[in-house]
Design a protein around this motif. Structure first.
Motif, PDB file in Angstrom:
ATOM      1  N   ASN A  20     -12.712  10.027  -8.438  1.00  0.00           N
ATOM      2  CA  ASN A  20     -12.070   8.998  -7.626  1.00  0.00           C
ATOM      3  C   ASN A  20     -13.096   8.411  -6.662  1.00  0.00           C
ATOM      4  O   ASN A  20     -13.869   9.155  -6.041  1.00  0.00           O
ATOM      5  N   ASN A  78     -10.393   5.202 -10.209  1.00  0.00           N
ATOM      6  CA  ASN A  78     -10.637   6.537 -10.739  1.00  0.00           C
ATOM      7  C   ASN A  78     -10.800   6.456 -12.251  1.00  0.00           C
ATOM      8  O   ASN A  78     -10.389   5.495 -12.906  1.00  0.00           O
ATOM      9  N   THR A 138       0.835  -1.194   0.000  1.00  0.00           N
ATOM     10  CA  THR A 138       0.000   0.000   0.000  1.00  0.00           C
ATOM     11  C   THR A 138       0.873   1.248   0.000  1.00  0.00           C
ATOM     12  O   THR A 138       2.105   1.169   0.002  1.00  0.00           O
ATOM     13  N   SER A 147      -5.031  -5.082  -9.593  1.00  0.00           N
ATOM     14  CA  SER A 147      -5.116  -3.670  -9.971  1.00  0.00           C
ATOM     15  C   SER A 147      -4.638  -3.504 -11.400  1.00  0.00           C
ATOM     16  O   SER A 147      -3.952  -4.367 -11.959  1.00  0.00           O
ATOM     17  N   ASN A 170     -10.528   0.659  -4.946  1.00  0.00           N
ATOM     18  CA  ASN A 170     -10.024   1.998  -5.211  1.00  0.00           C
ATOM     19  C   ASN A 170      -9.992   2.207  -6.721  1.00  0.00           C
ATOM     20  O   ASN A 170      -9.346   1.433  -7.440  1.00  0.00           O
ATOM     21  N   SER A 201     -14.382   0.514   1.295  1.00  0.00           N
ATOM     22  CA  SER A 201     -13.765  -0.606   1.999  1.00  0.00           C
ATOM     23  C   SER A 201     -14.646  -1.033   3.162  1.00  0.00           C
ATOM     24  O   SER A 201     -15.456  -0.255   3.681  1.00  0.00           O
ATOM     25  N   ILE A 238      -4.968   2.598  -0.469  1.00  0.00           N
ATOM     26  CA  ILE A 238      -4.520   2.856  -1.836  1.00  0.00           C
ATOM     27  C   ILE A 238      -3.376   1.901  -2.168  1.00  0.00           C
ATOM     28  O   ILE A 238      -2.363   1.867  -1.469  1.00  0.00           O
ATOM     29  N   ARG A 253     -13.493   5.385  -3.520  1.00  0.00           N
ATOM     30  CA  ARG A 253     -12.910   4.373  -2.649  1.00  0.00           C
ATOM     31  C   ARG A 253     -13.981   3.811  -1.727  1.00  0.00           C
ATOM     32  O   ARG A 253     -14.788   4.557  -1.168  1.00  0.00           O
TER      33      ARG A 253
END
Length: 818
Positions: free
Chosen positions: A333, A315, A151, A255, A313, A337, A199, A335
């Motif tokens: 953006n 964008n 991260t 990712s 995460n 969790s 992130i 996010r």
């Protein structure tokens, strides 16, 4: 005004010293200047080399490199020279037998890409580099083996001068008063330490470490700024990267980045999902004392955590090229969790003679849900003159964090079982608007001015119930509103070998801290000037010295202000202080940088004075839980804190297959002040916090290319011990290692890394309060982590050199380079 005069006097003295140190240098040489750009895009090329040679002689007699705007300024003796202009992956430009009898501007020099060289060039964005400059360090994350599957927190903990403790708190040169920016803007997260763990490391392109920011930057952060630059696709056509990772303890991640760029627009997106388990543990052994410092009882408290989290995460953005001089970028953006944490706390209680008395256990079943949405817009208008531009930015975000817990408390002495439930609901909105104007004046001067409005509102609703009955001592709604309007201007110029940047920032702050549960309303209004001054002297084309000054502010927020906090432990409780005032820092920094062929050396001496600095005090609350005193920790404004230290950073490449980076920081911290409070007996107690402490920090990173093109990276870190007014933290050593191998004709990369090889990364604390207690504690946020990751690139060869991207505030553009 006295402080501004002092700084100006210091600058004049510094200037005079260097002037007298260079007698007659200007009279025997002439000055050759110019600018190097890429032929197609007209983008300036930083670090292009200019070499002067005598005709028919390949030995260089003078030379230099271009700055961030592609400009160079080199002194040579009058004569006839062959001049070579070079930049990696470009065809060199040779000027033969140029007669130079007086100072001359060679104008704009264009370089063509060399297709043959391009195939041999390793893309800078795919490599981990540390670019050392006088005013900042730029850490390009690229293909950092240490952080694959990790991260942002893991990335920051691998950067020179930066350290991240076991709880995720970031410090810069040992100072935790650091402002963390993402793409030049404050993070929209309520809890920045938690946000940095959400992130993925693969979403980061680079991190800028700015130890002494100019007036152009937000004045927040007494210890400096960290600016995290996220990846944005910028290559022509359709291309992207996909990264999959797996680890133990459980760490699954996927990712990817994708972008499509044409002549008129650029579409880009980054998407990431992770499923992690971060098990941790802690213990605190406490002896409670009477007035004669004799032990009356003891408690050994141990804790284990299972932090399960799943996070997304992502964008999506588009950069629209309205014309050759205007671009408009919009991005969203998002996010989200969720997490579960089983927190087991066991308290073994002992009598004064050390015999076991009873066991008390607390099991906290915690759950969390976090969600944030952010919209960003950026407009850039470039005018005819190179460097003349207007930038307008806007950022609008909302965040929500919901945490609940069910706490079961069992006492083996009475067999009593109690149940508590807690609910912590935090909502935050942040709107930011800024405008920056840059106007070059002549060939070597620049004027800047701008406005920034930052409007923040956070509401924390904390509720504790026991068997359905609200416990008012732990229940409250805290509302925090912050409105900061800022104006700044700065002027930079260069004359001979001196570069000067003078700036002034004005910030008007309007703060509301409202405790809605108790109808306690507190408004604080203040406005301040924040001057800055920077002076750089070029000792040679490979060495420079500088002195800089800036004034900074640290505003208390969140947990520091909330007088009602969590109930994870019933005998060690943290309580915020809504009456905290901001802390102001005056920072002075002396820097020196020297470059050799294989070595770059950068060192600095820094001095900070902070008024109303934050300090944390522990005291006896007067409450007793089954015979055990309840200890409260709370922050307050200390009188004055002095911090002085020096650091150096080394980049050394002894061989093509071996690279070394080293960083060392030593600092001295002196606090002057005391804390006064009324204890549970109604007596006034004064705690003396006068203290002098020294500590040091060092990190070394080695990267070796083994046979079969296997990369091996290792780093080791040591945080030295440090005393404080109520105890000390002990020294901690930790190490990481990683291996990687390119596969599939360099389209893929397989990486294996081990974080905290010796499982030693912990916080070790000793505390002593006379007549109250003595304790020793260890806390490990996350145990040793092993990760395996695979990276695949499509339509984006590893050796493809990317074009320079546009830069936003905090990304370095607009800073005067001379």
């Amino acid at each position: 005004m006295k402080k501004i005069k002092s700084v100006l006097i210091l600058v004049l003295v510094f200037t005079s010293l260097f002037t007298f140190a260079q007698p007659g240098a200007a009279g025997s040489k002439i000055k050759i200047s110019g600018k190097v750009v890429e032929k197609v895009s007209k983008q300036p090329l930083e670090y292009a080399t200019i070499t002067f040679m005598l005709p028919n002689d390949s030995k260089p007699v003078a030379g230099g490199i271009t700055n961030a705007t592609g400009q160079f300024d080199i002194e040579v003796k009058p004569g006839v020279y062959d001049i070579k202009i070079e930049f990696i992956s470009f065809k060199s430009n040779d000027i033969k037998q140029k007669a130079l009898q007086k100072s001359t501007n060679l104008g704009v020099i264009s370089l063509d890409e060399d297709a043959n060289q391009l195939n041999e060039v390793v893309v800078r964005a795919e490599k981990t580099t540390v670019d050392i400059k006088l005013d900042k360090k730029v850490y390009s994350v690229g293909n950092d083996l240490m952080v694959k599957g990790g991260t942002v927190s893991d990335v920051l903990d691998n950067i020179p001068s930066v350290s991240v403790d076991v709880e995720g708190n970031v410090s810069l040169r040992g100072n935790e008063n650091v402002r963390v920016l993402i793409d030049g803007r404050p993070s929209n997260a309520i809890n920045i330490a938690e946000a940095l763990r959400l992130i993925p490391a693969d979403a980061i392109e680079k991190v800028e470490v700015i130890t002494n920011p100019s007036a152009r930057y937000d004045a927040e952060g007494g210890g400096g700024l960290l600016n995290i630059i996220l990846k944005k696709g910028k290559n022509q056509g359709l291309n992207g990267t996909v990264i999959a990772s797996v680890g133990d303890p459980r760490n699954y991640g996927l990712s990817g980045t994708l972008n499509y760029k044409s002549k008129n627009f650029n579409l880009f997106t980054t998407q990431g999902y992770n499923d992690r388990n971060n098990p941790g543990n802690a213990f605190t052994n406490t002896d409670y004392l009477n007035d004669a410092n004799e032990i009356t009882s003891s408690v050994n408290e141990s804790r284990t955590n299972e932090r399960l989290s799943k996070g997304y995460n992502g964008n999506f953005g588009v950069e629209w090229f309205l014309n050759e001089s205007t671009s408009w970028t919009n991005s969203i953006n998002y996010r989200k969790s969720s997490g579960d944490n089983t927190d087991n706390v066991f308290q073994n209680n002992f009598n004064a003679d050390g015999s076991f008395d009873y066991l008390r256990s607390r099991i906290n079943l915690e759950g969390s849900d976090n969600e944030s949405v952010e919209f960003n817009t950026n407009y850039i208008k470039k005018f005819k003159k190179d460097g003349h531009k207007l930038t307008i930015d806007g950022s609008f975000s909302t965040s929500n964090e919901l945490n609940d817990a069910f706490i079961t408390d069992t006492d083996t002495r009475t067999n009593e079982v109690t149940f508590d439930t807690t609910l912590n609901d935090q909502k935050q909105s942040r709107n930011l608007i800024q405008a920056d104007y840059v106007l070059p004046l002549g060939k070597s001067s620049q004027f800047e001015a701008g406005y920034r409005g930052d409007f923040l509102e956070t509401t924390t609703d904390f509720n504790v119930q026991n068997k359905g009955v609200v416990k008012p001592e732990f229940t409250n709604i805290l509302q925090y509103k912050e409105k900061v309007n800022a104006l700044y201007t700065q002027y930079g110029t260069k004359f001979n070998k001196f570069s000067v940047l003078l700036g002034l920032r004005f910030e008007d702050s309007n703060i509301d801290v409202n405790q809605l549960g108790t109808n306690d309303f507190n408004t604080k209004k203040y406005n301040n000037f924040f001057p800055s001054a920077f002076l750089t002297y070029e000792l040679s084309d490979k060495s420079s010295a500088s002195v800089s000054y800036s004034r900074r502010v640290q505003r208390p927020r969140g947990r520091l202000l909330n007088p009602f906090n969590n109930l994870s432990s019933n005998i060690n409780i943290f309580v915020g202080n809504p009456d905290l005032n901001p802390a102001f820092t005056d920072a002075l920094d002396f820097g020196y940088i020297k470059r050799w062929e294989k070595l770059t050396f950068n060192t600095s001496l820094y001095l900070n004075k902070t008024t109303d600095a934050f300090q944390f005090a522990r005291r006896d609350s007067g409450d007793i839980v089954n015979g055990i005193p309840v200890i409260i920790s709370t922050p307050f404004n200390l009188g004055i804190e002095y911090r002085a230290g020096f650091e150096f950073t080394l980049n050394y490449s002894p061989y093509k297959w071996w690279k070394l980076n080293g960083n060392f920081n030593f600092f001295r911290n002196e606090t002057q002040g005391s804390s006064t409070y009324t204890d549970f007996n109604g007596d006034e107690v004064v705690q003396d916090f006068n203290n002098i402490a020294t500590s040091w920090f060092t990190r070394i990173t080695s990267k070796i290319t083994l046979p079969y093109k296997i990369d091996w990276q290792t780093n080791a870190t040591y945080n030295g011990p440090q005393d404080n007014a109520q105890g000390r933290s002990l020294g901690v050593f930790a190490a990481n290692l990683a291996f990687s191998k390119d596969v599939l004709k360099d389209k893929g990369t397989l990486s294996f890394n081990v974080s905290d090889v010796f499982n030693s990364r912990k916080r070790l604390m000793e505390t002593f309060i006379p007549g109250r207690l003595t304790s020793y504690s260890e806390m490990q946020w996350r145990v040793r982590q092993i990760n395996l990751s695979f990276t695949y690139r499509f339509n984006k060869p590893k050796n493809e050199r990317e074009k320079p991207e546009r830069k936003m505030q905090g990304d370095g553009e607009g800073d005067y380079q001379g």
